[in-house]
Write an enzyme that holds these catalytic residues in place. Sequence first.
Site, PDB file in Angstrom:
ATOM      1  N   HIS A   1      -2.531 -15.535   5.234  1.00  0.00           N
ATOM      2  CA  HIS A   1      -1.978 -14.184   5.197  1.00  0.00           C
ATOM      3  C   HIS A   1      -0.456 -14.180   5.387  1.00  0.00           C
ATOM      4  O   HIS A   1       0.225 -13.237   4.965  1.00  0.00           O
ATOM      5  CB  HIS A   1      -2.641 -13.331   6.281  1.00  0.00           C
ATOM      6  CG  HIS A   1      -2.688 -11.869   5.984  1.00  0.00           C
ATOM      7  ND1 HIS A   1      -1.650 -11.175   5.399  1.00  0.00           N
ATOM      8  CD2 HIS A   1      -3.667 -10.939   6.201  1.00  0.00           C
ATOM      9  CE1 HIS A   1      -1.974  -9.894   5.281  1.00  0.00           C
ATOM     10  NE2 HIS A   1      -3.184  -9.730   5.737  1.00  0.00           N
TER      11      HIS A   1
ATOM     12  N   ASP B   1      -8.759 -10.633 -14.619  1.00  0.00           N
ATOM     13  CA  ASP B   1      -9.373 -11.099 -15.866  1.00  0.00           C
ATOM     14  C   ASP B   1      -8.601 -12.321 -16.364  1.00  0.00           C
ATOM     15  O   ASP B   1      -7.481 -12.201 -16.846  1.00  0.00           O
ATOM     16  CB  ASP B   1      -9.341  -9.982 -16.901  1.00  0.00           C
ATOM     17  CG  ASP B   1      -9.939 -10.400 -18.240  1.00  0.00           C
ATOM     18  OD1 ASP B   1     -10.371 -11.570 -18.371  1.00  0.00           O
ATOM     19  OD2 ASP B   1      -9.956  -9.563 -19.159  1.00  0.00           O
TER      20      ASP B   1
END
Length: 462
Positions: free
Chosen positions: A191, A409
């Site tokens: 993170h 995608d």
Amino acid sequence: MQVVEMNGGAAAAAEKLQASAQKLLSVRRGEPTLVPPASPTPTGEQYYLSNLDQNIAVIVQTVYCYAKPATPAKDDAGAKEDAKDVAGALRDALARVLVHYHPLAGRLGVSAEMKLTVELTGEGVVFVDADAACDLADVVADLGAKPDPAALGQLVYSVPGAKHILEMPPMTAQVTRFRCGGFALGLAMNHCMFDGIGAMEFVNSWAETARGTAELSVPPFLDRTVLRARDPPAPAFPHHEFAEVPDVSDTAALYGAQELLYRSFCFDPDRLERVRALALAGGALPRCTTFEALSGLVWRARTAALGLAPDQRTKLLFAVDGRRRFEPPLPRGYFGNGIVLTHAIATAGELLAEPVSRAAGLVQDAVRMVTDEYMRSAVDYFEATRARPSLASTLLITTWSRLEFHGADFGWGEPVMSGPVTLPEKEVILFLAHGKERKSINVLLGLPATAMEAFQELMDEI
């Protein structure tokens, strides 16, 4: 993550599905390799991490599952060969996108100021090929009913024997091929390298690269020194988000004595409107957002479910995106953490004696508190104190409902299932988008068994 609300009967059924998924999902990993940037990048230097990066150096694991690529009908062997081609394409695209995101190819270190930094070694991201002896559809069906960290964790690579974050690379990637030709991409990212928005910009850039896009739609802005502390530091707020709240209710004993159960509660648009109506009832609040209303409701319900003593102070933490709140705003594509923690504190008696509007109002006040001066004060506060946020007697709400998981995608369509592998701490609740239209929110949390049943009853009333 495609998870669903469960009533008592559905929860029992999901327990069986969880056991089924763990038994079904057996993953065999190959040897890890390194994927360095495809062309030379800066090395031999230290990459600066801001004070907003320092406090959240935890590993976040996410998984993206994809149906088999659309090709002419093939047998299992042919489908798996296509999946191998997918792994190679992902590896190649990763090498190319790392030219832009080259700090991810380095390793974490400690600066002369005793802060986390990135050593720009250029050695690369750890990449693992794996195979699962089942069809993706079986796993998605089971884990879609109840996300199981033990099963999903097999789709993400963790460095064996690593005891702390300095022994872990900033990022690992695992591509798991399923018998049907479908595949999963599992990521473990620190993170401190970026927040949720930055992480999704990286994943989307990787996906664009895999699809053959010539230029990134959002190139990363790498210079984090724009968030350096002032000299000398000038914190102007008390920053109670770092405060240690005494556990006078001894909830630690409750967590230690009972099994921790995980459940997800779906709030569709109609249910979310009912929650907002509760927050606005009585006219105490002239207006409120869905986030403020839902956060207030969940904070209050969790307080009741845990049976906290009336004089127990309870702290709510959540992150606010500061990108546009800074003056001037952070540059587009900022590569790092642009989020700042804000807080609300109340006694359990105060929360439970008042309606939902009271808790929602406290959340609203915490949101409004986040100004440019507050955020720069938080940066300076860490510089002066090196304080870490305490999670004692605390609820930390993390909102992922606006992250575009479905936009990842890589050339083979959107993921059929995507999202986090697990909650990072027992005090954390996740808000996740649900459904393709992203108009519903799943609330994912873990509680001791008796508290979870009490929380379930409160949710059934909404």
